[in-house]
Motif scaffolding. Structure first.
Motif, PDB file in Angstrom:
ATOM      1  N   MET A  35      44.857 -19.676  54.986  1.00  0.00           N
ATOM      2  CA  MET A  35      44.819 -18.224  54.509  1.00  0.00           C
ATOM      3  C   MET A  35      43.190 -17.941  54.223  1.00  0.00           C
ATOM      4  N   ALA A  36      42.573 -18.963  53.745  1.00  0.00           N
ATOM      5  CA  ALA A  36      41.059 -19.290  53.363  1.00  0.00           C
ATOM      6  C   ALA A  36      40.357 -18.876  54.784  1.00  0.00           C
ATOM      7  N   LEU A  37      40.881 -19.562  55.771  1.00  0.00           N
ATOM      8  CA  LEU A  37      40.159 -19.286  57.320  1.00  0.00           C
ATOM      9  C   LEU A  37      40.508 -17.916  57.866  1.00  0.00           C
ATOM     10  N   VAL A  38      41.399 -17.249  57.349  1.00  0.00           N
ATOM     11  CA  VAL A  38      41.645 -15.897  57.966  1.00  0.00           C
ATOM     12  C   VAL A  38      40.701 -15.233  57.392  1.00  0.00           C
ATOM     13  N   ILE A  52      34.716 -15.081  65.182  1.00  0.00           N
ATOM     14  CA  ILE A  52      34.975 -16.569  65.097  1.00  0.00           C
ATOM     15  C   ILE A  52      36.513 -16.881  64.755  1.00  0.00           C
ATOM     16  N   SER A  53      37.210 -17.409  65.724  1.00  0.00           N
ATOM     17  CA  SER A  53      38.617 -17.392  65.397  1.00  0.00           C
ATOM     18  C   SER A  53      38.833 -18.479  64.313  1.00  0.00           C
TER      19      SER A  53
ATOM     20  N   ALA B 230      44.916  -7.102  54.793  1.00  0.00           N
ATOM     21  CA  ALA B 230      44.541  -7.287  56.181  1.00  0.00           C
ATOM     22  C   ALA B 230      44.727  -8.781  56.477  1.00  0.00           C
ATOM     23  N   ALA B 231      44.342  -9.736  55.414  1.00  0.00           N
ATOM     24  CA  ALA B 231      44.042 -11.135  55.866  1.00  0.00           C
ATOM     25  C   ALA B 231      45.584 -11.555  55.870  1.00  0.00           C
ATOM     26  N   ARG B 233      48.381  -9.988  56.530  1.00  0.00           N
ATOM     27  CA  ARG B 233      48.876  -9.464  57.906  1.00  0.00           C
ATOM     28  C   ARG B 233      48.558 -10.302  59.060  1.00  0.00           C
ATOM     29  N   ARG B 234      47.162 -10.659  59.108  1.00  0.00           N
ATOM     30  CA  ARG B 234      46.702 -11.425  60.205  1.00  0.00           C
ATOM     31  C   ARG B 234      47.296 -12.863  60.278  1.00  0.00           C
ATOM     32  N   LEU B 235      47.352 -13.145  59.108  1.00  0.00           N
ATOM     33  CA  LEU B 235      48.035 -14.573  58.719  1.00  0.00           C
ATOM     34  C   LEU B 235      49.517 -14.803  59.492  1.00  0.00           C
ATOM     35  N   LEU B 236      50.342 -13.858  59.276  1.00  0.00           N
ATOM     36  CA  LEU B 236      51.702 -13.528  59.632  1.00  0.00           C
ATOM     37  C   LEU B 236      51.639 -13.656  61.028  1.00  0.00           C
TER      38      LEU B 236
END
Lengths: 78, 364
Positions: A35-38, A52-53, B230-231, B233-236
């Motif tokens: 989660m922190a990386l996202v 950056i992915s 948003a985060a 959603r992107r993680l899922l």
């Protein structure tokens, strides 16, 4: 980007506790989870326009390397 | 077999005083292998001396359908300094053997109780989140003497219409694409990837499935009112796009289990202090559905985390952990700025689940 700036994103936007985040801490030891990386990836895009992915970020051996990676990508774009 | 490692706590420098133990325990029941981790405290499982240093009973966490025993690092870090936390890969999840779809929540509840027996834990706090809620509910209903406090996060009597539609489509597609329709995902312990494992081999449009699932779990209509929407959603979406064939088939088995009628057995729960909660914008298990569940429990409190939806444990992880810890320590839940005021739905004779409205799910 400095280590302190990365730490600031991880703590303020990423919600991580500050104490374990040291320059030489590995990402797991620093509490940097998926989660922190996202969140970090989204923040870099919003603040710096850098894409950056999470996979690239996760490859950093420590938090200091995260900051160095951001710098390299920013320089490559310039 | 038990392996023990030591990890730094949430606010500890490596080597500091807040380091905690992380024990890996292998389990077996009726030929199925599964495992759990016991995190926190300074040592071993059981009701032994280390329990004296904890501030409440150990917490057994039963997570969601797409999660495993490593999926809750943030709650783990915040709970581990206060009490031991048991995280488990029940059959059909994580490192465990597969569980055939026809084996339901009763089997999973029995496996969880077996784990407590194996660990020597006579009485625990119990948190069931989403898919874990029907399992936790059964344990509290059938073994109230073993549950000090029960927390149900995102609970419902049945899956709502959009999620059910997605699950039916998923099961139908996977089983029609399978060489052995209806079979379990793989042989025991076979976790290797191979031909046909990529998302492109599973779905005509893997992004469609990921989008639909994200739409069902993250409330897009309220995304501006939900923190980290948003985060999350992107993680899922990323997790869905990386799913292997085996994982997808396991998910299909979970879907079948969830679609199999009522999720909660009749009869309610008595004798267990319970907190039912979720995000105020949860459209996966709505406020009404959670309220209906709370109304089947004699001593229940219901509240909602503000600015969160079904994924509240990621969106408001700090507040989620604080709420859990407050409840585990019998502290008041009134006046918390991140929660709605506590309600106490009273169970009544003949109280049953209300019909589930067709919650809108934009891409479903």
């Amino acid at each position: 980007m400095t280590f302190e700036q990365v730490k600031d994103i991880l703590t303020t936007a990423g919600g991580l506790p500050a104490v374990p985040i040291t320059p030489e801490a590995s990402l797991p030891d620093a509490g940097v989870d998926s989660m922190a990386l996202v969140v970090l990836s989204l923040q870099l895009e919003d603040r710096l326009g850098l894409e950056i992915s999470e996979d690239d970020l996760a490859a950093a051996a420590c938090v200091r390397e995260l900051a160095e990676l951001v710098d390299r990508r920013a320089e490559a774009r310039a | 077999m038990t392996r023990v490692v030591t990890r730094p706590g949430p606010a500890a420098a490596p080597g500091g005083a807040d380091e905690y133990a992380d024990e890996y325990v292998e389990l077996r029941r009726h030929g199925l292998r599964y495992a759990c981790r016991v995190v926190g405290g300074t040592a071993a499982v059981g009701d032994g001396p280390t329990a004296d240093t904890a501030t409440t009973e150990p917490l057994l966490l039963l997570g969601g359908a797409l999660q495993d025993m490593y999926s809750w690092p943030r709650l783990e870090r915040r709970i581990a300094s206060r009490t031991r936390l048991v995280l488990i890969d029940l059959p059909g999840s994580g490192t465990a053997d597969d569980l055939p779809a026809e084996q339901g929540f009763d089997v999973l509840a029995q496996a969880a109780v077996h784990a407590l027996d194996h660990l020597g834990l006579r009485r625990v706090n119990l948190l069931g989140a989403s898919y874990g809620a029907p399992i936790a509910y059964r344990i509290a209903q059938r073994h109230p003497e073993r549950v000090a406090r029960l927390l149900l996060a995102g609970a419902a009597h049945r899956v709502n219409d959009p999620m059910a539609a997605l699950m039916r489509d998923t099961v139908q597609h996977l089983e029609s694409a399978s060489a052995h329709p209806g079979d379990s995902p793989a042989g025991p312990g076979d976790s290797s990837a191979g031909p046909g494992d990529s998302p492109a081999d599973l779905w005509p449009g893997p992004g469609d499935y990921a989008d639909r699932l994200a739409d069902c779990l993250v409330n897009r209509d309220e995304q501006h009112r939900v923190r980290q929407s948003a985060a999350v959603r992107r993680l899922l979406t990323r997790q869905c796009l990386r799913i292997t064939r085996r994982e997808a088939l396991r998910n299909a088995a979970c879907h079948r289990r969830l679609l199999d009628g009522e999720l909660l057995p009749p009869g309610g729960i008595r004798g267990v202090t319970t907190l039912v909660f979720t995000g105020e914008h949860d459209h996966t298990t709505t406020a009404r559905q959670n309220r209906d569940v709370a109304a089947t429990i004699a001593d229940s409190t219901l509240l909602f985390l503000r600015e969160a939806d079904h994924m509240a444990h990621l969106e408001r992880d700090t507040e989620y952990a604080e709420l859990v810890l407050r409840f585990l320590h019998d502290l008041p839940l009134d006046g918390l700025p991140y929660c709605t005021p506590p309600e106490h739905p009273a169970p009544g004779p003949g109280t049953g689940p209300a019909p589930v409205p067709a919650t809108r799910c934009p891409a479903a």
